[in-house]
Design an enzyme around this catalytic site. Structure first.
Site: not given
Length: 710
Positions: A462, A473, A487
């Site tokens: 999460s 990224d 998740k």
């Protein structure tokens, strides 16, 4: 008197089965002797449960991320999920039971559509009656003898097997189960008579627990079969469970710091609370089974088969007291049993705060480490303080340790991410109405601009995945460790009660999925998780643990990219150079050698579905497993300068073992420090803007609504 009790049990079991099964129940095995007062109730729905059922249906069909149609095909799936949830071992129901349920699948559609609950309760009544019969049969077997050199095997994983077709197969499966459980107790040092007595007492407890089954248990099982067909993170909580959950969320709780569930009659560790006593002790792991508890006077209580709300009363306790728990770890022939002694403590959020430390790398660099157990309120402020403290100590690189971090507050994931780069999106969220919103860091200041490594494992989930994905990224940090959990969905909890209700009991609550997280590059964290740049050997089998392995998990997909910049601080060339140095070290580094061998053993166990019933063979396998565990323990003790032990039970419970994965993350960060060219003040970045929909980062982007179930 004894015969009279047997007759009552037989008649009651037959009456329960008659509610839904169109054939008579065979006579229960002679010689069974259930505990006094072991009758089970014939359950039926209460009026408020029908209302609760309709409200659950309305939430799931109108507000859940997954779009469904309540038709016969969907009802068939829910029916199969309901049967499996009650009997995942496929040893309670007969094949004829299941066939009779499926012939009435139209009744399941009626249950979902207009909440005619009788069919679901009838199946549950059959389930309790079959269990009553089986435990009596199991007790009767213990009065006889077993062939300890039998060449048969016990099939401990029957999740893909058919239900027994006839009584002969039914009884054979149960005879093998009883013998296997008897032999496990014998492997723990009990002679056959004592093991049989322990098992007999356990089975009688099972029968006693059956008498405590109530209508909430049946209703919860029905609604959670429906919930599980939506996705793995949607669930219904009965009033008592909802109250317990709210108490844990809002009040201090004294205990061991573990979330427990019941799986196949065993109290099983679902997760460990970060910073809690169980995690700190290192004695308990996810998927461990807690089979017994010992009080301060030495009295042992068997917890197998016990209701979870009863079992936790033996596990929780006052701060400073000891939880002495018998743990069964592993499955099949390689399982082992041991006692853990965990000092209970108050579990508060502040005890789970981020903590910094300084480690020395293999080449002498000072590397900072910040352990983040969860993304709690004001985490970013704590991390800022820890960074300032570490910088003052002259660190040349930083490791953010997110292992076992199951997530937390989305805002904190955003604010904490923003400490490591200037402005930009951190995560995107798509909701049930296809709207896409971004959580954005708008603070241009940078708290730490130096070499950064993020350490994750399979239990990083999460919000942890959001942070790690953002660092990846943005090209800001190197991700190392295991592939994360995957998740990537957003849940909402709602009480089912209304202010105008006049029921004497609450209706419970639901948690359901309303959105999905997407990385700034457009890809979802759902299902796939975050892949490390440098992979460490898995500590748990990823084919067993992870979102992708959960039944009915929502799929991975991709949307347009968000607004972000590739900082260029982690390039493929840098990762390649770091990987080469890591591989050279990991080839012979002790913890990595152990982990690789453990992973091979894990895969071997996962491939096995049976355990031998030949006691000598079973003991041989257990002994081989313990030899390996002892070898690892002594090798680690040697590193710590401690004396060797002769048996695992001699291992000090409070001993802190080496953390080879953290040590290697520190070494990789040191290597990164020697490769990176970074302005130490964090003022100069040669960053290339990526922007929305840039093909470099979001190839083959698809519309947000693609996450809807087809």
């Amino acid at each position: 008197m004894r015969e009279s009790r047997k007759t009552v049990i037989n008649v009651l079991a037959a009456a329960l089965l008659a509610a839904v099964v169109p054939f008579p129940l065979h006579a229960l095995a002679a010689g069974a002797e259930p505990a006094a007062g072991s009758g089970v109730k014939l359950l039926q729905a209460e009026p408020q449960q029908i209302v609760a059922c309709k409200r659950v249906r309305n939430f799931y069909t109108g507000s859940h991320l997954r779009v469904i149609k309540l038709d016969q095909a969907f009802a068939d799936k829910v029916l199969d999920r309901y049967i499996d949830s009650l009997d995942s071992t496929r040893m309670i129901f007969l094949k004829s039971d299941v066939e009779s349920f499926r012939k009435r699948s139209a009744d399941m559609l009626s249950l979902l559509d207009d909440c005619s609950l009788g069919f679901g309760f009838g199946i549950y009544n059959t389930y309790t009656a079959r269990k009553l019969e089986r435990w009596n049969y199991a007790i009767s077997l213990l009065d006889g003898k077993f062939d300890m050199s039998s060449k048969e095997s016990y099939v401990f994983d029957r999740s893909k097997s058919e239900w027994p077709a006839d009584r002969a197969e039914y009884d054979r499966l149960w005879r093998n189960r009883v013998q296997y459980e008897l032999e496990l107790l014998m492997l723990d040092g009990n002679d056959e008579k004592k093991a049989a007595d322990l098992l007999r007492r356990r089975y009688r407890n099972y029968i006693s627990f059956l008498s405590q089954v109530n209508d909430d248990d049946a209703f919860s099982a029905i609604e959670n079969a429906f919930s599980a067909e939506m996705d793995p993170h949607t669930n219904y909580m009965a009033p008592k469970a909802a109250e317990e959950f709210n108490n844990e969320m809002n009040l201090k709780l004294e205990g061991i710091g573990a979330t427990l569930t019941v799986k196949d009659e065993y109290v099983t560790v679902l997760k460990l609370v970060p910073g809690g006593p169980a995690e700190k002790s290192g004695q308990l792991a996810v998927n461990d089974r807690i089979v017994a508890a010992k009080d301060d006077h030495g009295k042992v209580t068997d917890l197998v088969g016990m209701r979870i709300d009863m079992a936790v009363t033996y596990i929780r306790g006052q701060k400073g007291s000891h939880a002495r728990l018998q743990i069964q770890r592993g499955t099949g022939s390689g399982s082992r049993t041991f006692w853990a002694d965990i000092v209970r403590d108050e579990i508060r959020l502040e005890d789970q705060a981020a903590k910094g430390s300084v480690k020395t790398s293999y080449d002498g660099r000072k590397i900072g480490v910040i352990k983040i157990p969860s993304f709690y309120t004001n985490l970013h402020s704590d991390v800022k303080k820890e960074i300032d403290s570490l910088k003052a100590q002259g660190i040349e690189g930083l490791v953010i340790d997110l292992r076992n971090n199951g997530g937390g507050l989305l805002t904190e994931a955003t604010l904490t991410s923003g400490l490591f780069f200037s402005t930009g999106d951190v995560v995107q969220i798509a909701d049930v109405n296809h709207r896409i919103e971004s959580e954005t860091d708008i603070d241009p200041s940078i708290q730490y601009a130096g070499p950064l490594t993020v350490l994750i494992n399979r239990f990083s989930a999460s919000a942890s995945e959001i942070f790690a994905a953002a660092m990846a990224d943005y090209g800001r940090g190197v991700i190392v460790g295991e592939n994360s959990f995957g998740k990537g969905t957003v849940q909402q909890s709602r009480a089912l009660d209304r202010i105008y209700d006049l029921y004497d009991r609450d209706l419970g609550s639901i948690t359901f999925t309303i959105g999905k997280f997407y990385r700034v590059n457009g890809g979802s964290t759902q299902n796939r998780g975050v892949k490390p740049d440098i992979a460490f050997p898995p500590k748990v089998d990823p084919a067993v643990v992870g979102e992708s392995e959960l039944p009915n998990a929502l799929e991975w997909d991709q949307i347009r990219a968000g607004n972000y910049h590739d900082l260029g601080m982690v390039t493929p060339e840098i990762v390649s150079a770091l990987s080469k140095k890591h591989d050279e070290r990991a080839e012979n580094e002790q913890e990595f050698v152990f982990a690789r061998k453990d992973f091979v053993n894990m895969q071997k166990v996962a491939a096995e579905k049976t355990a031998p019933l030949d006691f000598a063979e079973l003991k041989k396998i257990r002994d081989e497993s313990e030899v390996w565990e002892l070898e690892k323990a002594n090798a680690r003790l040697k590193v710590l300068g401690k004396p060797a032990i002769k048996k695992l039970s001699d291992l000090p419970l409070d001993l802190e073992m080496p953390d080879g994965y953290l040590d290697e993350a520190v070494n990789i960060t040191s290597d990164l420090a020697s490769l990176e060219k970074v302005d130490a003040a964090g003022k100069a970045y040669s960053a290339a803007p990526v922007g929305r929909g840039d093909a470099k980062k979001a190839d083959a982007a698809v519309p947000a609504e693609s996450h809807k179930a087809k």
